[in-house]
Design a protein around this motif. Structure first.
Motif, PDB file in Angstrom:
ATOM      1  N   LEU A   1       0.830  -1.214   0.000  1.00  0.00           N
ATOM      2  CA  LEU A   1       0.000   0.000   0.000  1.00  0.00           C
ATOM      3  C   LEU A   1       0.858   1.256   0.000  1.00  0.00           C
ATOM      4  N   VAL A   2       1.952   1.246   0.756  1.00  0.00           N
ATOM      5  CA  VAL A   2       2.857   2.406   0.769  1.00  0.00           C
ATOM      6  C   VAL A   2       3.446   2.617  -0.622  1.00  0.00           C
ATOM      7  N   GLU A   3       3.843   1.511  -1.288  1.00  0.00           N
ATOM      8  CA  GLU A   3       4.386   1.629  -2.642  1.00  0.00           C
ATOM      9  C   GLU A   3       3.345   2.207  -3.594  1.00  0.00           C
ATOM     10  N   LYS A   4       2.095   1.752  -3.469  1.00  0.00           N
ATOM     11  CA  LYS A   4       1.040   2.276  -4.344  1.00  0.00           C
ATOM     12  C   LYS A   4       0.793   3.759  -4.081  1.00  0.00           C
ATOM     13  N   LEU A   5       0.828   4.163  -2.808  1.00  0.00           N
ATOM     14  CA  LEU A   5       0.649   5.576  -2.482  1.00  0.00           C
ATOM     15  C   LEU A   5       1.775   6.417  -3.066  1.00  0.00           C
ATOM     16  N   GLU A   6       3.004   5.912  -2.982  1.00  0.00           N
ATOM     17  CA  GLU A   6       4.142   6.644  -3.541  1.00  0.00           C
ATOM     18  C   GLU A   6       3.993   6.776  -5.054  1.00  0.00           C
ATOM     19  N   ILE A   7       3.550   5.705  -5.697  1.00  0.00           N
ATOM     20  CA  ILE A   7       3.341   5.745  -7.150  1.00  0.00           C
ATOM     21  C   ILE A   7       2.214   6.712  -7.483  1.00  0.00           C
ATOM     22  N   GLN A   8       1.107   6.619  -6.706  1.00  0.00           N
ATOM     23  CA  GLN A   8      -0.052   7.472  -6.971  1.00  0.00           C
ATOM     24  C   GLN A   8       0.337   8.949  -6.947  1.00  0.00           C
ATOM     25  N   GLY A   9       1.291   9.288  -6.076  1.00  0.00           N
ATOM     26  CA  GLY A   9       1.716  10.682  -5.958  1.00  0.00           C
ATOM     27  C   GLY A   9       2.617  11.148  -7.075  1.00  0.00           C
ATOM     28  N   SER A  10       3.166  10.232  -7.854  1.00  0.00           N
ATOM     29  CA  SER A  10       4.115  10.647  -8.883  1.00  0.00           C
ATOM     30  C   SER A  10       3.740  10.125 -10.269  1.00  0.00           C
ATOM     31  N   ILE A  11       2.525   9.623 -10.417  1.00  0.00           N
ATOM     32  CA  ILE A  11       2.138   9.033 -11.694  1.00  0.00           C
ATOM     33  C   ILE A  11       1.481  10.074 -12.602  1.00  0.00           C
ATOM     34  N   LEU A  12       1.804   9.997 -13.865  1.00  0.00           N
ATOM     35  CA  LEU A  12       1.229  10.903 -14.868  1.00  0.00           C
ATOM     36  C   LEU A  12       0.534  10.072 -15.934  1.00  0.00           C
ATOM     37  N   PHE A  13      -0.597  10.544 -16.389  1.00  0.00           N
ATOM     38  CA  PHE A  13      -1.275   9.861 -17.494  1.00  0.00           C
ATOM     39  C   PHE A  13      -1.084  10.704 -18.746  1.00  0.00           C
ATOM     40  N   GLU A  14      -0.454  10.118 -19.736  1.00  0.00           N
ATOM     41  CA  GLU A  14      -0.246  10.813 -21.005  1.00  0.00           C
ATOM     42  C   GLU A  14      -0.571   9.875 -22.147  1.00  0.00           C
ATOM     43  N   ASN A  15      -1.536  10.250 -22.921  1.00  0.00           N
ATOM     44  CA  ASN A  15      -1.883   9.527 -24.141  1.00  0.00           C
ATOM     45  C   ASN A  15      -1.985   8.021 -23.952  1.00  0.00           C
TER      46      ASN A  15
END
Ligand SMILES: [Zn+2]
Length: 130
Positions: free
Chosen positions: A49-63
């Motif tokens: 869950l911590v890893e997912k939260l870290e990813i959620q904070g730095s993830i970008l959706f592009e095309n």
């Protein structure tokens, strides 16, 4: 291997004339092992869950694909279907054409363009049947 040293406990109970308590010691050992496994499972779940939260904070959706920003760089592409559905960051793999990436799990595909001025990005979605 148990948590308690059962041989020493059994011997101590025999010396003390209290061997009738040994089944309770065995039962306690079993409960401790169950709790130990439960704690390990919860720690693993927390780590995920911590890893997912870290990813959620730095993830970008592009095309049609996700990119994870790490230290000012974009890492990816990651499958948008797998992340949106199960929050699993599945790295897409190049397949045949070096600009085409495919999710190894759900087989979604994207076309990625890159240049010196622009970081790699997905430009279009290619359905499975293509
Ligand atoms: Zn996928």
């Amino acid at each position: 291997m148990g948590i308690l040293d059962l041989n020493n406990i059994k011997e101590a109970l025999q010396i003390a004339g209290k061997i009738e308590f040994y089944p309770q010691i065995l039962e306690m050992q079993e409960k401790l092992l169950d709790q130990h496994k439960r704690i390990s499972d919860l720690e693993a779940e927390k780590k995920g869950l911590v890893e997912k939260l870290e990813i959620q904070g730095s993830i970008l959706f592009e095309n049609n694909a996700y990119w994870i920003e790490k230290s000012g760089k974009k890492d990816g592409p990651y499958c948008s279907c797998c992340w949106d559905d199960q929050k699993k960051p599945i790295r897409m793999h190049p397949c045949g054409n070096p600009a085409v990436y495919e999710c190894p799990k759900c087989k979604s595909r994207v076309v990625v363009y890159s240049s010196r001025d622009n970081p790699p990005r997905a430009a279009q979605f290619i359905p499975d049947y293509m």
